[in-house]
Design a protein around this motif. Structure first.
Motif, PDB file in Angstrom:
ATOM      1  N   GLN A  29     -17.764  24.188  -6.561  1.00  0.00           N
ATOM      2  CA  GLN A  29     -17.088  25.273  -7.181  1.00  0.00           C
ATOM      3  C   GLN A  29     -17.234  25.257  -8.611  1.00  0.00           C
ATOM      4  N   HIS A  30     -16.955  26.369  -9.150  1.00  0.00           N
ATOM      5  CA  HIS A  30     -16.877  26.537 -10.785  1.00  0.00           C
ATOM      6  C   HIS A  30     -15.640  25.584 -11.391  1.00  0.00           C
ATOM      7  N   ASP A  31     -14.378  25.956 -10.830  1.00  0.00           N
ATOM      8  CA  ASP A  31     -13.564  24.982 -11.179  1.00  0.00           C
ATOM      9  C   ASP A  31     -13.672  23.644 -10.833  1.00  0.00           C
ATOM     10  N   GLU A  32     -12.832  22.916 -11.468  1.00  0.00           N
ATOM     11  CA  GLU A  32     -13.082  21.257 -11.107  1.00  0.00           C
ATOM     12  C   GLU A  32     -11.954  21.083  -9.856  1.00  0.00           C
ATOM     13  N   HIS A  33     -12.664  20.966  -8.631  1.00  0.00           N
ATOM     14  CA  HIS A  33     -11.754  20.415  -7.620  1.00  0.00           C
ATOM     15  C   HIS A  33     -12.538  19.222  -7.011  1.00  0.00           C
ATOM     16  N   ILE A  34     -12.044  18.283  -6.458  1.00  0.00           N
ATOM     17  CA  ILE A  34     -12.584  17.137  -5.773  1.00  0.00           C
ATOM     18  C   ILE A  34     -12.237  17.173  -4.396  1.00  0.00           C
ATOM     19  N   VAL A  35     -13.264  16.921  -3.647  1.00  0.00           N
ATOM     20  CA  VAL A  35     -13.331  16.788  -2.137  1.00  0.00           C
ATOM     21  C   VAL A  35     -13.231  15.407  -1.628  1.00  0.00           C
ATOM     22  N   ILE A  36     -12.217  15.110  -0.959  1.00  0.00           N
ATOM     23  CA  ILE A  36     -11.726  13.737  -0.400  1.00  0.00           C
ATOM     24  C   ILE A  36     -12.326  13.788   0.886  1.00  0.00           C
ATOM     25  N   HIS A  37     -12.976  12.691   1.386  1.00  0.00           N
ATOM     26  CA  HIS A  37     -13.532  12.567   2.604  1.00  0.00           C
ATOM     27  C   HIS A  37     -12.951  11.445   3.402  1.00  0.00           C
ATOM     28  N   MET A  93       0.901  -1.248  -0.060  1.00  0.00           N
ATOM     29  CA  MET A  93       0.022  -0.013  -0.080  1.00  0.00           C
ATOM     30  C   MET A  93       1.067   1.191   0.048  1.00  0.00           C
ATOM     31  N   GLY A  94       0.508   2.176  -0.668  1.00  0.00           N
ATOM     32  CA  GLY A  94       1.374   3.608  -0.891  1.00  0.00           C
ATOM     33  C   GLY A  94       0.257   4.641  -0.455  1.00  0.00           C
ATOM     34  N   ILE A  95       0.984   5.712  -0.642  1.00  0.00           N
ATOM     35  CA  ILE A  95       0.237   7.165  -0.455  1.00  0.00           C
ATOM     36  C   ILE A  95      -0.100   7.745  -1.867  1.00  0.00           C
ATOM     37  N   ALA A  96      -1.018   8.325  -2.001  1.00  0.00           N
ATOM     38  CA  ALA A  96      -1.369   8.883  -3.385  1.00  0.00           C
ATOM     39  C   ALA A  96      -0.902  10.553  -2.849  1.00  0.00           C
ATOM     40  N   VAL A  97      -0.460  11.176  -4.043  1.00  0.00           N
ATOM     41  CA  VAL A  97      -0.093  12.493  -3.578  1.00  0.00           C
ATOM     42  C   VAL A  97      -0.549  13.402  -4.863  1.00  0.00           C
ATOM     43  N   PHE A  98      -1.522  14.233  -4.217  1.00  0.00           N
ATOM     44  CA  PHE A  98      -2.361  15.245  -5.328  1.00  0.00           C
ATOM     45  C   PHE A  98      -2.120  16.720  -4.940  1.00  0.00           C
ATOM     46  N   LYS A  99      -2.192  17.528  -5.657  1.00  0.00           N
ATOM     47  CA  LYS A  99      -2.386  18.968  -5.460  1.00  0.00           C
ATOM     48  C   LYS A  99      -3.482  19.707  -5.081  1.00  0.00           C
ATOM     49  N   ASP A 100      -3.194  20.444  -4.012  1.00  0.00           N
ATOM     50  CA  ASP A 100      -4.646  21.199  -3.248  1.00  0.00           C
ATOM     51  C   ASP A 100      -4.756  22.540  -3.931  1.00  0.00           C
ATOM     52  N   LYS A 101      -5.587  23.155  -3.700  1.00  0.00           N
ATOM     53  CA  LYS A 101      -5.828  24.435  -4.459  1.00  0.00           C
ATOM     54  C   LYS A 101      -4.993  25.378  -4.568  1.00  0.00           C
ATOM     55  N   ASN A 102      -3.944  25.240  -3.392  1.00  0.00           N
ATOM     56  CA  ASN A 102      -2.920  26.371  -3.494  1.00  0.00           C
ATOM     57  C   ASN A 102      -1.763  25.613  -4.192  1.00  0.00           C
ATOM     58  N   GLY A 103      -1.816  24.621  -4.919  1.00  0.00           N
ATOM     59  CA  GLY A 103      -0.426  24.007  -5.690  1.00  0.00           C
ATOM     60  C   GLY A 103       0.475  23.152  -4.734  1.00  0.00           C
ATOM     61  N   LYS A 104       0.010  22.974  -3.300  1.00  0.00           N
ATOM     62  CA  LYS A 104       1.099  22.218  -2.556  1.00  0.00           C
ATOM     63  C   LYS A 104       0.506  20.776  -2.571  1.00  0.00           C
ATOM     64  N   ASP A 105       1.411  19.965  -2.360  1.00  0.00           N
ATOM     65  CA  ASP A 105       1.236  18.512  -2.324  1.00  0.00           C
ATOM     66  C   ASP A 105       0.560  17.942  -1.188  1.00  0.00           C
ATOM     67  N   VAL A 106      -0.701  17.182  -1.139  1.00  0.00           N
ATOM     68  CA  VAL A 106      -1.109  16.572   0.047  1.00  0.00           C
ATOM     69  C   VAL A 106      -1.084  14.876  -0.483  1.00  0.00           C
ATOM     70  N   MET A 107      -0.537  14.330   0.685  1.00  0.00           N
ATOM     71  CA  MET A 107      -0.473  13.178   0.657  1.00  0.00           C
ATOM     72  C   MET A 107      -1.656  12.419   1.421  1.00  0.00           C
TER      73      MET A 107
END
Length: 62
Positions: free
Chosen positions: A29-37, A1-15
């Motif tokens: 929002q109007h821009d495409e953003h995904i909320v992870i719960h 199992m690993g860690i997925a890395v995404f960019k947040d709204k400010n361009g910072k990496d989120v693990m």
């Protein structure tokens, strides 16, 4: 199992540990953003990837 890395709204990496995710959905929002719960504490993180990229990233690291 690993860690997925995404960019947040400010361009910072989120693990994200995929096993801690309860679900992901598009934000209102109007821009495409995904909320992870998250399962454990009902917290959320918003990332600016496409929905398919988030799902693929979670699957690849589960």
């Amino acid at each position: 199992m690993g860690i997925a890395v995404f960019k947040d709204k400010n361009g910072k990496d989120v693990m994200v540990n995929p096993s801690a995710v309860s679900y992901a959905r598009e934000s209102d929002q109007h821009d495409e953003h995904i909320v992870i719960h998250f399962v454990d504490d009902n917290s959320t993180v918003t990332v600016r990837e496409t929905f398919s990229a988030v799902l693929q990233g979670l699957r690849n690291n589960y």
